[in-house]
Design a protein around this motif. Structure first.
Motif, PDB file in Angstrom:
ATOM      1  N   ARG B   8       0.618  -0.994   0.221  1.00 23.67           N
ATOM      2  CA  ARG B   8      -0.033   0.337  -0.174  1.00 23.67           C
ATOM      3  C   ARG B   8       0.447   0.884  -0.214  1.00 23.67           C
ATOM      4  NH1 ARG B   8      -5.243  -1.221   2.878  1.00 23.67           N
ATOM      5  NH2 ARG B   8      -5.042  -0.180   4.280  1.00 23.67           N
ATOM      6  N   ALA B  11       2.367   1.842  -3.152  1.00 20.72           N
ATOM      7  CA  ALA B  11       1.229   2.232  -4.085  1.00 20.72           C
ATOM      8  C   ALA B  11       0.791   4.005  -3.989  1.00 20.72           C
ATOM      9  CB  ALA B  11       0.287   1.050  -3.544  1.00 20.72           C
ATOM     10  N   SER B  17      -3.018   2.614  -7.371  1.00 21.60           N
ATOM     11  CA  SER B  17      -3.376   1.910  -6.584  1.00 21.60           C
ATOM     12  C   SER B  17      -2.458   0.156  -5.872  1.00 21.60           C
ATOM     13  CB  SER B  17      -4.730   1.125  -6.575  1.00 21.60           C
ATOM     14  OG  SER B  17      -4.838   0.200  -7.413  1.00 21.60           O
ATOM     15  N   SER B  18      -3.067  -0.125  -4.637  1.00 17.67           N
ATOM     16  CA  SER B  18      -2.362  -1.361  -4.308  1.00 17.67           C
ATOM     17  C   SER B  18      -2.484  -2.430  -5.777  1.00 17.67           C
ATOM     18  CB  SER B  18      -2.656  -1.361  -2.621  1.00 17.67           C
ATOM     19  OG  SER B  18      -3.881  -2.217  -3.353  1.00 17.67           O
ATOM     20  N   ALA B  19      -3.566  -2.759  -5.965  1.00 17.14           N
ATOM     21  CA  ALA B  19      -3.614  -4.033  -6.928  1.00 17.14           C
ATOM     22  C   ALA B  19      -3.189  -3.642  -7.985  1.00 17.14           C
ATOM     23  CB  ALA B  19      -5.070  -3.665  -7.310  1.00 17.14           C
ATOM     24  N   THR B  20      -2.500  -2.142  -9.514  1.00 15.54           N
ATOM     25  CA  THR B  20      -2.137  -2.383  -9.971  1.00 15.54           C
ATOM     26  C   THR B  20      -0.429  -2.744  -9.145  1.00 15.54           C
ATOM     27  OG1 THR B  20      -3.523  -0.316 -10.666  1.00 15.54           O
ATOM     28  CG2 THR B  20      -0.786  -0.516 -11.587  1.00 15.54           C
ATOM     29  N   SER B  22       0.253  -4.582  -6.964  1.00 14.70           N
ATOM     30  CA  SER B  22       0.289  -6.344  -6.777  1.00 14.70           C
ATOM     31  C   SER B  22       0.438  -6.661  -8.357  1.00 14.70           C
ATOM     32  CB  SER B  22      -0.919  -6.727  -5.568  1.00 14.70           C
ATOM     33  OG  SER B  22      -1.283  -8.191  -6.343  1.00 14.70           O
ATOM     34  N   LYS B  23      -0.179  -5.963  -9.516  1.00 10.95           N
ATOM     35  CA  LYS B  23      -0.114  -6.189 -10.894  1.00 10.95           C
ATOM     36  C   LYS B  23       1.308  -7.070 -11.114  1.00 10.95           C
ATOM     37  CE  LYS B  23      -4.893  -5.600 -11.827  1.00 10.95           C
ATOM     38  NZ  LYS B  23      -5.790  -4.281 -12.031  1.00 10.95           N
ATOM     39  N   GLY B  29      -2.570  -9.275 -15.131  1.00 14.28           N
ATOM     40  CA  GLY B  29      -3.143  -8.155 -14.925  1.00 14.28           C
ATOM     41  C   GLY B  29      -2.882  -6.850 -16.718  1.00 14.28           C
ATOM     42  N   TYR B  31      -0.929  -3.121 -16.855  1.00 16.32           N
ATOM     43  CA  TYR B  31      -0.628  -1.593 -16.611  1.00 16.32           C
ATOM     44  C   TYR B  31       0.261  -1.627 -17.675  1.00 16.32           C
ATOM     45  CZ  TYR B  31       2.980  -5.457 -15.270  1.00 16.32           C
ATOM     46  OH  TYR B  31       3.471  -6.384 -15.339  1.00 16.32           O
ATOM     47  N   LYS B  55       1.001 -13.372   1.331  1.00 15.48           N
ATOM     48  CA  LYS B  55       0.497 -13.337   0.017  1.00 15.48           C
ATOM     49  C   LYS B  55      -0.208 -15.047   0.333  1.00 15.48           C
ATOM     50  CE  LYS B  55       2.501 -14.026  -4.600  1.00 15.48           C
ATOM     51  NZ  LYS B  55       4.074 -13.980  -5.271  1.00 15.48           N
ATOM     52  N   ARG B  58      -3.496 -15.239   1.509  1.00 16.48           N
ATOM     53  CA  ARG B  58      -4.866 -14.416   0.594  1.00 16.48           C
ATOM     54  C   ARG B  58      -4.385 -16.225  -0.604  1.00 16.48           C
ATOM     55  NH1 ARG B  58      -8.025 -11.642  -2.122  1.00 16.48           N
ATOM     56  NH2 ARG B  58      -8.747 -12.749  -3.354  1.00 16.48           N
TER      57      ARG B  58
END
Lengths: 332, 332
Positions: B8, B11, B17-20, B22-23, B29, B31, B55, B58
């Motif tokens: 985070r 990010a 964002s943290s999602a990005t 992660s990708k 994904g 980017y 990780k 999850r």
DNA sequence: ATGAAAGCGCTAACAA
DNA sequence: TTGTTAGCGCTTTCAT
């Protein structure tokens, strides 16, 4: 990581909240004896296995440590690793094992991987300077290496005294011309052994003793060849040999044997480490207390992790002792 | 597990964002190259270490495996463990090491602990029947033991052929009265070695060969004593010895030597495992390919874990070979 | 004595 | 291409 039953399921089945189950599991907080029984029954019945991963994430403690070691195949290291694991296990810690083959790159990679696994601490067995200088927030205990710069906790064998004892034994046996076979590298344990050896010569003789230092790569063959070469060049006029590892001692012994030099009649030999090769070949050797080395290192590390201890010596030195075998027996 | 910078924070610093993040970290994904660069820079700059614990929680994959082994101090096991770790490391797996001292209770405890750590799989080195019969959902590969009941993946040395080769060598050397020194316990590897040995006798002789089986506890001293006892009772009229481990071979050899029986002139000896004690004492031995045993086991286990493989043989047999040394040389 | 709820750091739909 | 959001299983305040 297959799906297992969770604390929530247990809670449901027991008709309580997950918080209560957690409290029971960790014996903290309040709960009635009745609910405790009930919960424990269900846990038993469903063979519930707490998820340590979730626990780790939540508590920031993984209950794991990492050992970074050159080669688990080396009996000396294996014994230490065993001792570490034996100490850690009853305390609930699991141990990761990482072999490096003395490769610095690999050491660093392992360090990173272990950091990512969020181990609670590390033990370096004979780590390189580079590894020792990496910065990390993890508590670290070093065995068998003294970091030159950084502050760290250290468990070490009394190498100086080991060398001293070896020399004393040879001197007692009237050796006057002594060959020292040592690792060519300039690491502290080896150097300390040699320093101790030289110190004993000073203390115990009237300068009648000569010594010659042979630097070799650590390996049976290398030692054998080096000694063979001395013999062939007519430079071998020694009556005592001190080797800084048992492998070197054994290699030297092989060379002598092949050339009809008798042990212990003509030459006495003392090795170092007291691993099985010394035992099986009746080589007198300075014994390192591997169990204690490992145990102490683990004890200190876990002490730091759980900061149950207010103070630890920076350096803990483990005593050595001489194990006498045929290679130094006097024929009198 | 000190506080580290999180995904985070990265990010935030990168303004995404943290999602990005992660990708980018996992190359999946979409980017832009631009953000990728930016993120990677920040990661580099702040020395970000992904939290494998989070990780794992999850993704339900811990990237760890466990090895349960009697004693890492045993060179044979150590070599296998080394090979396993070597295979796993580049694939991102860390390995837990658990020593049991052949104690069944401890085996079970270790199994539970590893399950709680949510390892992705297990390798049993020479595990007890009780351990093998525990039920668990974890993928398991066994080395050196065949579970009697349960289905499991197995990597084993060609013990039968090992025994066969040993016998052949002795027969070739004109041994007619053969002593077999074996582990008293009825485990499959040992039994297979003896079966192979007996089979070779049948195939290669005209019933002129006699054999006598000596069951002992696995240990140098035990073998030595057992053989000594034979000699003292005047029951030793053998010209060949086959031992199911190198330790037993060495113990037997010591007993013979002490009583002036010469090797290989009077008696030829073949050991098993080809560990260093055989090497250092010039004992001919059946070599087990420890590297391959470990490597194959790891390969299969990780194959199952990542089910990249549709099919694996249940049993993989690793070939053996005979390493000839002094103890079987013909003096002709 | 017990429960509700937040959050550890990450990933993976799904939306935008 | 990027972001929002939910939730993995657990512990831990803080209410009740």
């Amino acid at each position: 990581m297959k799906d297992k039953i969770t604390i929530r399921k247990i809670a449901e089945l027991a008709g309580v909240s997950s918080a209560t189950v957690s409290k029971v599991l960790n014996n903290n907080g309040r709960y009635s004896e009745e609910t405790r029984k009930k919960i424990l029954d269900i846990i038993e019945k469903y063979n519930y296995q707490p998820n340590q991963v979730a626990k780790s994430l939540r508590t920031n403690k993984s209950k794991t440590i990492g050992i970074i070691v050159p080669d688990i195949t080396n009996e000396f290291f294996a014994q230490i690793v065993l001792a570490i694991e034996k100490y850690c296990d009853p305390l609930g810690y699991s141990v990761f094992i990482c072999n490096t083959g003395e490769n610095e790159e690999k050491e660093i990679q392992h360090l990173k991987k272990l950091e990512q696994q969020r181990v609670d601490g590390l033990i370096y067995l004979s780590g390189s300077d580079k590894l020792l200088q990496m910065n990390t927030t993890l508590p670290i205990v070093c065995i068998d290496r003294k970091p030159k710069q950084k502050h760290a906790f250290i468990v070490t064998s009394d190498n100086f005294n080991g060398g001293y004892l070896a020399a004393k034994k040879l001197i007692e046996n009237n050796c006057n011309h002594i060959l020292i076979i040592r690792d060519y590298r300039d690491n502290i344990p080896t150097s300390d052994r040699v320093l101790g050896f030289e110190s004993a010569i000073k203390d115990n003789s009237q300068n009648t003793i000569s010594k010659y230092v042979l630097k070799v790569e650590v390996g049976i063959e290398q030692a054998k060849q080096a000694v063979t070469s001395l013999i062939k060049n007519n430079k071998f006029h020694f009556d005592g040999v001190f080797a800084t590892t048992d492998w070197l001692a054994y290699g030297g012994m092989l060379a002598l044997r092949e050339h009809g030099i008798r042990i212990p009649e003509d030459v006495k030999i003392v090795g170092y480490d007291n691993i099985s090769i010394a035992k099986y070949n009746s080589i007198t050797s300075v014994n390192q207390n591997k169990e204690l080395l490992g145990e102490k290192a683990a004890e200190i590390l876990i002490g730091i992790i759980e900061n149950k201890t207010d103070y630890f010596q920076d350096i803990v030195t483990i005593p050595v002792n001489l194990v006498e075998r045929n290679s130094t027996f006097s024929i009198s």
